[in-house]
Design a protein around this motif. Structure first.
Motif, mmCIF file in Angstrom:
data_model
loop_
_atom_site.group_PDB
_atom_site.id
_atom_site.type_symbol
_atom_site.label_atom_id
_atom_site.label_comp_id
_atom_site.label_asym_id
_atom_site.label_seq_id
_atom_site.Cartn_x
_atom_site.Cartn_y
_atom_site.Cartn_z
ATOM 1 N N VAL A 325 0.951 -1.176 0.270
ATOM 2 C CA VAL A 325 -0.044 0.120 0.060
ATOM 3 C C VAL A 325 0.830 1.194 -0.104
ATOM 4 O O VAL A 325 0.475 2.241 -0.742
ATOM 5 C CB VAL A 325 -0.809 0.045 1.281
ATOM 6 C CG1 VAL A 325 -1.919 1.319 1.167
ATOM 7 C CG2 VAL A 325 -1.937 -1.258 1.284
ATOM 8 N N LEU A 326 2.116 1.118 0.709
ATOM 9 C CA LEU A 326 2.846 2.402 0.870
ATOM 10 C C LEU A 326 3.393 2.735 -0.728
ATOM 11 O O LEU A 326 3.640 3.825 -0.870
ATOM 12 C CB LEU A 326 3.748 2.039 2.003
ATOM 13 C CG LEU A 326 3.521 2.308 3.389
ATOM 14 C CD1 LEU A 326 4.468 1.980 4.246
ATOM 15 C CD2 LEU A 326 2.964 3.721 3.462
ATOM 16 N N LYS A 327 3.860 1.673 -1.194
ATOM 17 C CA LYS A 327 4.540 1.689 -2.724
ATOM 18 C C LYS A 327 3.465 2.495 -3.394
ATOM 19 O O LYS A 327 3.769 3.513 -3.913
ATOM 20 C CB LYS A 327 4.415 0.569 -3.244
ATOM 21 C CG LYS A 327 6.100 -0.088 -3.149
ATOM 22 C CD LYS A 327 6.291 -1.182 -4.153
ATOM 23 C CE LYS A 327 6.211 -2.630 -3.183
ATOM 24 N NZ LYS A 327 6.702 -3.723 -4.081
ATOM 25 N N LEU A 328 1.985 2.085 -3.407
ATOM 26 C CA LEU A 328 1.079 2.645 -4.104
ATOM 27 C C LEU A 328 0.999 4.100 -3.785
ATOM 28 O O LEU A 328 1.031 5.280 -4.476
ATOM 29 C CB LEU A 328 -0.123 2.075 -4.097
ATOM 30 C CG LEU A 328 -0.397 0.976 -5.156
ATOM 31 C CD1 LEU A 328 -1.936 0.300 -4.759
ATOM 32 C CD2 LEU A 328 -0.359 1.482 -6.576
ATOM 33 N N LEU A 329 1.004 4.102 -2.308
ATOM 34 C CA LEU A 329 0.743 5.695 -1.855
ATOM 35 C C LEU A 329 1.824 6.607 -2.152
ATOM 36 O O LEU A 329 1.535 7.718 -2.706
ATOM 37 C CB LEU A 329 0.616 5.614 -0.405
ATOM 38 C CG LEU A 329 -0.738 5.582 0.305
ATOM 39 C CD1 LEU A 329 -0.470 5.409 1.528
ATOM 40 C CD2 LEU A 329 -1.504 6.724 -0.143
ATOM 41 N N SER A 330 3.002 6.306 -2.112
ATOM 42 C CA SER A 330 4.119 7.027 -2.478
ATOM 43 C C SER A 330 4.061 7.239 -3.937
ATOM 44 O O SER A 330 4.429 8.455 -4.442
ATOM 45 C CB SER A 330 5.472 6.434 -1.904
ATOM 46 O OG SER A 330 5.733 5.264 -2.722
ATOM 47 N N PHE A 331 3.769 6.375 -4.625
ATOM 48 C CA PHE A 331 3.905 6.513 -6.143
ATOM 49 C C PHE A 331 2.826 7.702 -6.847
ATOM 50 O O PHE A 331 3.269 8.638 -7.243
ATOM 51 C CB PHE A 331 3.624 5.041 -6.806
ATOM 52 C CG PHE A 331 3.343 5.348 -8.327
ATOM 53 C CD1 PHE A 331 4.778 5.197 -9.086
ATOM 54 C CD2 PHE A 331 2.211 5.079 -9.135
ATOM 55 C CE1 PHE A 331 4.578 5.484 -10.336
ATOM 56 C CE2 PHE A 331 2.267 5.337 -10.411
ATOM 57 C CZ PHE A 331 3.397 5.432 -11.057
ATOM 58 N N ALA A 332 1.710 7.344 -6.089
ATOM 59 C CA ALA A 332 0.549 8.440 -6.452
ATOM 60 C C ALA A 332 0.977 9.788 -5.992
ATOM 61 O O ALA A 332 0.858 10.769 -6.659
ATOM 62 C CB ALA A 332 -0.706 7.870 -5.662
ATOM 63 N N ALA A 333 1.622 9.850 -4.863
ATOM 64 C CA ALA A 333 1.825 11.140 -4.261
ATOM 65 C C ALA A 333 2.966 11.964 -5.051
ATOM 66 O O ALA A 333 2.850 12.935 -5.670
ATOM 67 C CB ALA A 333 2.300 11.014 -2.812
#
Lengths: 532, 521
Positions: A325-333
């Motif tokens: 989830v963090l990977k996705l979050l950081s990517f989106a940000a």
């Protein structure tokens, strides 16, 4: 316009004769001037290289110095296909190679150099933790030579390209100042020649790619930037800017798809040459890739002044979310943060806008991407130093906070003396007497007029920043002299991080704003400039 | 107006140099570092009466009393920083970071006197000349190498000298003389210029009739006596003056240093060796000298096989003989504008013919000559060569690999700055029309170098160029070729080559200066 520029130039040189103390230094022209500055910059680098490196005398893991030396040992003694694979000869848990193949090749070449003079320092197995007078010297010289061969020529190329065309409004002493500011960036020197890394190679290649882009030589830019990407995956911080700028340019040509295809082929071609030993099978390519993206190390490490680490004081990201989830979050940000500057470049590509885009995309990566290291602040600093003449004030602020954000790291490396000396040197060059008096005042007043809508806010901000600057200076001293309270052993690091993060964020907003304004400004006023 | 606006610039140069000096703190330092540390300890822990008798370390105090007092002053702070620095026994060979930082920083701070000296000397010159002098003095590669890497306090002492010269140039002779007397009590090696000072002050300060002149002579004499009394008085009181003198003049040390300073005696030694070799070939029986120069051992024994032995007295007389033409000029027409030149010439003579000369002593004339160098094109050309040779002759001081790039880059930086400065200085006088052409050309094609108008421009000619090229060859030989061609045999050859080759350049400089002095009066 050209003629007008020339006239102004002459006038400036004249006034140099009368008033400027720099006339005798700059009157020879750009290349001799560059020679002088680079000899000085080289001298400073050699002097810094006398100081300790990271992890000196600290078994069992040592530091980055040992990592680089270990890579030389591995690449020199094993076949290329085994470099990224765990084996009895290559224990990946001990400083396994985790940079792209170009770094491996560079390690191989440097390894040959070390082997020629001090074979013991790169022998397989036995050389672990090898430290000696000669070994240190040879290692230091490999960084110095990389600097001379790649970073310095790239800067010269950039200066020629950026100041050579049309913008001869600058006096020669300003050009000299600009070169000195780029070549004597304290952060880069400290990390490469103090702490020990080879950032000069990837950053030098990036500068060359930037210069090639500005000089309309897109094909070369693609090759150079692919090389940079293949030396350090961190160069991807600049990728959105390159991508959007080149795309924007291609869209303006006669046959956009063909142009894009040409560039794409070059990138793929360069990559496939560099990855040749690994692309024969899916497995080996994936093996290398997995080494390059170490997601298992968590979203942040130590105390880096980016969003995730700073906000973790309040929100415990690592506990709340899984890595996925963090990977996705950081990517989106990250994407969200660099999107505005990308859109601006696609719609309206310009040289100056491109530099701002580089700055903004690298900042958005630094602030929001996964697994950022303190040293990554070098990447946003690079385009900022290229913009030094336009953004001189922010350059000073950000260099200060960039240095500060790395202070705990550099203190661990026992580089405090070099830190202070280089910071003083940078400040001195920044405020070199009589260099930028005339050019800046007009620029500044223009800016002041534009920001006159809310004068009270601007002054308030200035006071706040000056206050925080003072705080940071005091914090330097406190960090050096006092022990943190038992209850909060990392209190000072956290404070440093908070202070730096707030500035980085503030300036990211500011630079994004500047880039957007550039676009409006261009369409309304400087039509002819765009035609170049 | 000129002085006011220029100070920030000078301070800027100085501050940039200071940051570089800070960066050089961890570099190699010679035994002189321990010498000065021991002097700190000695002056701090012992009463004044035992300063010149102490033999705790082999590095006994051999500088005059004022320097000892200077060390005493520094030791107060050293004691505050780390008491072990000034401990007579525990401090021996102390290598802690506190002592390194402390001593290095005292050198950096004491350079402030050099800054003041050079500021005072140059404040009435035009902007370009002033800038040049600052760069030549503050960024002198020799000073950086000797003071901030090798470790000594030459910048501080040369600051006194420049200060003294600056007063003489202004015509304030009494103050100039006073400062020189003080300097002599700091380091007696500066006494080589004393004859020049004496003659000049006698003729310039003490002129205007017998009575008036005699009055001034007594004022000057009283002042000098007062300075020396203040310095040496306490030792005179303790009845130790002989011991102080013995320590200060260790004539037992031999004619040449282990590494021969590039002076006249190098040729003398080589001639002796050559003759001995030749005569031996011809069948004569030549006794081998008891002490060999090439072995690095130098005692008070006789090292010459054929040529007459050289005693301290011989060198003393040759120095005076060398000085003689200059003294005559100073006697005939004592001009303040020539005094810097004469003083530099005196130190050159001392260097060329002196007893047990150290290569570092070349700084004594290279630094004052920087002031002279901006005066005319010929002077600039001469200085360009001289300062490069003198800096190169200091290279063997930093023999470790780590410092190799440092000395090379310093010399390179200095050469480029000189080249920039001198060519700017000596092409500005040309017609403005030409200037315009150049700027036009440069703005059109960035970086295209303008040809500096033929006959007037700064250049060193083909002889100078080939000499400098030879320097490169000597260096290449010493660093690379010797090892490949001769292996470990004749290990003394590279150093000997440097000595001989630099001696050529410095002897040329001496002759040139002499000719110039004779021509100018």
């Amino acid at each position: 316009m050209q003629k007008k520029g020339r006239n102004r130039y002459k006038i400036d040189v004249r006034s140099d004769v009368k008033e400027h103390a720099w006339w005798w230094v700059v009157n020879k022209g750009i290349t001799p001037l560059f020679l002088l500055i680079s000899v000085f910059a080289l001298f400073v680098r050699v002097a810094v290289s006398l100081h300790p490196y990271s992890g000196a005398n600290t078994p069992p893991k040592f530091g980055d110095y040992e990592a680089q030396r270990h890579w030389m040992e591995i690449t020199l003694n094993l076949p290329a296909k085994d470099w990224y694979r765990n084996s009895s000869a290559n224990d990946l848990s001990y400083w396994g190679l985790d940079y792209p193949p170009l770094t491996a090749y560079q390690s191989y070449i440097h390894g040959l150099f070390l082997k020629a003079f001090d074979p013991e320092s790169v022998s397989l197995f036995t050389s672990r933790g090898y430290e000696s007078y000669l070994g240190k010297l040879l290692m230091r010289w490999t960084v110095l030579s990389s600097d001379i061969l790649i970073f310095f020529p790239a800067v010269l190329y950039f200066v020629f390209v950026y100041h050579g065309r049309g913008s001869s409004m600058r006096t020669k002493s300003e050009l000299a100042w600009h070169m000195a500011i780029i070549l004597l960036s304290p952060c880069l020197i400290l990390i490469d020649h103090g702490h020990f890394q080879y950032n000069c190679i990837s950053l030098g290649l990036t500068i060359a790619a930037v210069a090639a882009t500005i000089s309309q030589n897109e094909l070369m830019a693609c090759v150079l930037f692919s090389l940079a990407l293949n030396h350090k995956q961190m160069s991807a911080y600049f990728a959105p800017a390159f991508f959007s700028h080149l795309l924007g340019k291609c869209l303006r040509r006669k046959n956009p798809p063909l142009e894009v295809l040409k560039l794409g082929f070059l990138v793929i071609g360069t990559f496939s040459i560099i990855w040749a030993p690994y692309i024969h099978s899916r497995d080996s390519a994936l093996q290398v890739l997995s080494r390059l993206a170490p997601f298992e190390r968590g979203i942040y490490e130590d105390y880096v002044a980016n969003f995730w680490c700073t906000s973790s004081v309040v929100i415990k990201w690592k506990r709340l979310f899984t890595t996925k989830v963090l990977k996705l979050l950081s990517f989106a940000a990250t994407v969200l943060a660099c999107l505005p500057s990308m859109i601006q470049q696609v719609l309206d590509p310009s040289s100056k806008g491109f530099l701002y885009a580089l700055l903004n995309s690298s900042f958005s990566f630094y602030l929001f991407s996964f697994q950022v290291h303190e040293k990554s602040i070098l990447l946003p600093l690079l385009p900022l130093s290229l913009l030094a003449l336009e953004e001189s004030r922010p350059l000073m602020w950000l260099t200060h906070y960039a240095m500060f954000s790395m202070f705990p790291l550099l203190r661990r490396d026992k580089l405090v003396l070099a830190y202070m000396a280089l910071y003083a040197l940078f400040t001195l060059i920044y405020f070199a007497p009589g260099v930028r008096c005339s050019g800046k005042t007009t620029h500044q007043t223009q800016k002041a007029e534009k920001g006159r809508k809310t004068p009270s806010l601007a002054t308030l901000l200035k006071i706040a920043m000056a206050f925080l600057y003072l705080c940071s200076l005091i914090l330097h001293v406190i960090y050096l002299t006092m022990h943190p309270p038992q209850k909060y052993p990392f209190l000072f690091e956290a404070l440093i991080m908070l202070l730096c993060f707030s500035h980085f964020l503030l300036f990211t907003f500011y630079f994004n704003y500047k880039q957007c304004m550039l676009s409006k400004f261009l369409t309304s006023k400087d039509k002819e400039k765009k035609n170049i | 107006m000129l002085g006011e606006s220029s100070l920030p610039q000078l301070l800027w140069w100085f501050a940039v140099a200071a940051t570089v000096k800070l960066l050089l703190i961890p570099s190699y330092h010679s035994t002189d570092f321990e010498v000065h540390r021991h002097w700190l300890a000695l002056t701090h822990s012992l009463p004044l009466s035992s300063w010149y008798f102490d033999e705790t370390s082999e590095w006994t105090l051999d500088y005059p009393p004022l320097f000892a007092n200077f060390e005493r002053f520094l030791s107060i702070f050293a004691n505050l920083v780390d008491p072990q620095i000034v401990h007579l026994h525990n401090g021996l060979n102390y290598k802690g970071s506190s002592v390194i930082y402390f001593q290095r920083i005292t050198v950096i701070l004491s350079d402030l006197l050099l800054l003041y000296g050079v500021y005072r000397l140059s404040k009435n010159l035009d902007s370009l000349k002033r800038n040049l002098i600052w760069v030549l003095v503050i960024w002198s590669p020799g000073l950086l190498i000797v003071d901030h890497v090798h470790f000594q306090y030459n910048g501080f002492l040369l600051g006194w000298l420049l200060l003294s010269i600056s007063f003489l140039v202004e015509g304030r002779d009494l103050m100039g003389g006073f400062l020189f007397a003080v300097l002599l009590c700091f380091k007696h090696l500066f006494a080589v210029a004393a004859p020049v000072y004496f003659i000049y002050l006698l003729r310039h300060y003490c002129r205007g009739g017998f009575v008036w002149g005699f009055g001034r002579l007594s004022v000057m004499g009283a002042m000098v006596v007062a300075v020396f009394a203040a310095a040496y008085g306490p030792f005179l009181y303790h009845g130790q003056i002989q011991q102080v003198i013995r320590r200060m003049f260790p004539f037992g040390r031999g004619l040449c240093h282990a590494y021969w300073a590039p002076n006249f005696w190098v040729f003398y030694i080589i001639l002796d060796k050559g003759l001995a070799f030749l005569l031996r070939k011809l069948g004569f029986h030549i006794e081998a000298p008891t002490a060999s120069f090439t072995g690095g051992l130098v005692g008070d024994s006789s090292p010459f096989a054929i040529l007459p032995q050289i005693t301290p007295l011989t060198t003393f007389i040759t120095v005076l003989l060398g000085l003689f033409p200059c003294l005559v000029q100073a006697w005939r027409d004592p001009q303040p504008r020539l005094i810097a030149r004469w003083i530099a010439y005196a130190y050159t003579c001392g260097f060329i013919f002196g007893w047990h000369v150290h290569e570092k002593a070349s700084l004594h004339f290279v630094i004052p000559l920087a002031i002279v160098a901006v005066e005319s094109l010929e002077d600039a050309k001469h200085y360009f060569l001289l300062s490069i040779v003198s800096c190169y002759s200091l290279f063997p001081l930093l023999y470790e690999t780590q410092e190799y790039p440092i000395k090379v880059l310093l010399l390179l930086l200095h050469s480029i700055l000189m080249w920039f400065g001198f060519s700017a200085q000596f092409t500005t006088d040309e017609a403005s029309e030409k200037d315009e052409q150049i700027t036009n050309k440069e703005s059109a094609g960035l970086g295209k170098r303008s040809t500096t108008g033929g006959k007037e421009g700064f250049g060193i000619g083909w002889i100078g160029k080939s000499y400098l090229f030879g320097l490169l060859v000597v260096e290449l030989w010493g660093q690379i070729l010797h090892h490949y061609l001769l292996g470990d045999r004749f290990p003394f050859i590279p150093l000997m080559l440097i000595s001989i080759y630099c001696a050529l350049g410095i002897t040329y400089s001496w002759i040139w200066q002499l000719k110039r002095i004779l021509k100018l009066s």
